[in-house]
Design an enzyme around this catalytic site. Structure first.
Site, mmCIF file in Angstrom:
data_model
loop_
_atom_site.group_PDB
_atom_site.id
_atom_site.type_symbol
_atom_site.label_atom_id
_atom_site.label_comp_id
_atom_site.label_asym_id
_atom_site.label_seq_id
_atom_site.Cartn_x
_atom_site.Cartn_y
_atom_site.Cartn_z
ATOM 1 N N PRO A 1 -0.445 -36.649 0.515
ATOM 2 C CA PRO A 1 -0.673 -37.768 1.434
ATOM 3 C C PRO A 1 -0.104 -39.100 0.921
ATOM 4 C CG PRO A 1 -2.686 -36.512 1.086
ATOM 5 C CD PRO A 1 -1.689 -36.030 0.090
ATOM 6 N N GLU A 2 0.859 -39.611 1.635
ATOM 7 C CA GLU A 2 1.390 -40.946 1.408
ATOM 8 C C GLU A 2 1.142 -41.717 2.707
ATOM 9 O OE1 GLU A 2 5.377 -40.738 -0.240
ATOM 10 O OE2 GLU A 2 4.976 -38.769 -1.087
ATOM 11 N N LYS B 1 -2.738 -46.317 1.073
ATOM 12 C CA LYS B 1 -3.072 -44.912 1.285
ATOM 13 C C LYS B 1 -4.564 -44.718 1.477
ATOM 14 C CE LYS B 1 0.810 -43.678 -1.698
ATOM 15 N NZ LYS B 1 1.171 -43.120 -3.019
ATOM 16 N N ARG C 1 7.878 -37.890 -13.465
ATOM 17 C CA ARG C 1 7.773 -37.192 -12.191
ATOM 18 C C ARG C 1 9.163 -36.805 -11.716
ATOM 19 N NH1 ARG C 1 4.020 -41.269 -9.301
ATOM 20 N NH2 ARG C 1 3.173 -39.307 -8.615
#
Length: 277
Positions: free
Chosen positions: A2-3, A60, A265
């Site tokens: 979820p962004e 968010k 990342r």
DNA sequence: ATCGCAGCCTGTACGC
DNA sequence: TGCGTACAGGCTGCGA
């Protein structure tokens, strides 16, 4: 995961579902860390009996405004999901918080990895005030953004992921944004030319808007990744240009997409469109 | 000021 | 088939 576009999709679905205006009749918490630092019992006492007045989004966070001056800030983190159920539908083992509403329905929070949180507060601005600007708000102007870019000396990827710099981008949309802007994730923010900075500004907005239009990105299994309130998958994964496309051709120049690690990342780039220099 | 890393968790994808 | 391990990524807090 979820962004901004995924959270926005959930918020719009929640508004359309008719939960606004309902009273929360009971609260059950099955994983205490979700309500930390409040204990589940304290949390439940404070939430029970309040009416849902409004549901919105900041960065968010899902912001649920309650009667009595309190708000719930819900952060889905990696695997958080919202769902509506009607008793006696059995509880899924990953559902950790359940609100029973006065119309008989239940708002259920499901989170495989339990990273998400429900923050109860009477001062939501103290939390959201520290966050950077909303990229889709009318007040988000390219001049301000470019000035702030040059004030930092950071690599673009971690800067875009920094929620105090700009709110709402995560790994997927940051990679897509940088590809769209033809900028390398390791480029330093203070080295951008004016046209490059303008490209970045436009790319952020275009990438997030497309994500919302497509109702979010669902990679792999929707049960373990993103799904909206009714359990529907997003469609934005079909539009991704670089994310999770290692080895596949760049849609602009056909050069194989490469994966590299930036700030611990994965990042996905077209080595031809996104030069480091 | 900026960076690297551990930690919070569990499901999935891999190698053997 | 099963076992072990790495990995996924949002965010915080720590030390360098």
């Amino acid at each position: 995961m979820p962004e901004l576009p995924e959270v926005e999709t959930v918020v719009r679905d929640l508004r359309a579902s008719g939960v606004v205006g309902r009273v929360i009749e009971s609260v059950r918490v099955y994983w205490p860390a979700i309500t930390a630092p409040l204990s589940p019992a304290f949390f439940a006492r404070r939430v029970r009996g309040r009416r849902i007045l409004e549901i919105g989004r900041r960065a968010k966070f899902i912001v649920i405004r309650l009667s009595g001056g309190y708000s719930l800030l819900v952060h889905l983190r990696m695997t958080g999901q919202m769902g509506l159920a009607r008793p006696p539908e059995p509880r899924d083992k990953h559902q950790h918080l359940i609100l029973r509403l006065d119309d008989g329905r239940e708002l259920r929070y499901r989170d495989i990895r339990k990273f998400g949180c429900w923050i109860l507060t009477d001062a939501p601005d103290a939390i959201t005030g520290r966050l950077g600007p909303e990229p889709l708000a009318p007040g988000f102007r390219s001049g301000d953004f470019i000035a702030r870019l040059s004030r930092h000396r950071r690599r673009l990827k971690p800067l875009l992921l920094d929620q105090t710099f700009i709110a709402g981008l995560g790994n997927i949309y940051a990679d897509e944004t940088l590809w769209q802007a033809r900028l390398h994730p390791l480029r330093r923010s203070e080295t951008l030319s004016a046209p490059e900075a303008r490209r970045l500004f436009k790319a952020i907005r275009a990438t997030l808007k497309r994500g919302i239009r497509n109702r979010g990105t669902t990679l792999g299994n929707a049960k373990a990744n993103f799904q909206s309130l009714e359990g529907r998958r997003g469609a934005n994964q079909e539009q991704l240009k670089v994310f999770h496309r290692t080895g596949q051709p760049c849609p602009r120049c056909n050069t194989p997409i490469r994966r590299l690690i930036v700030a611990q990342r994965s990042s996905h780039v077209c080595p031809r469109c996104q030069r480091q220099s």
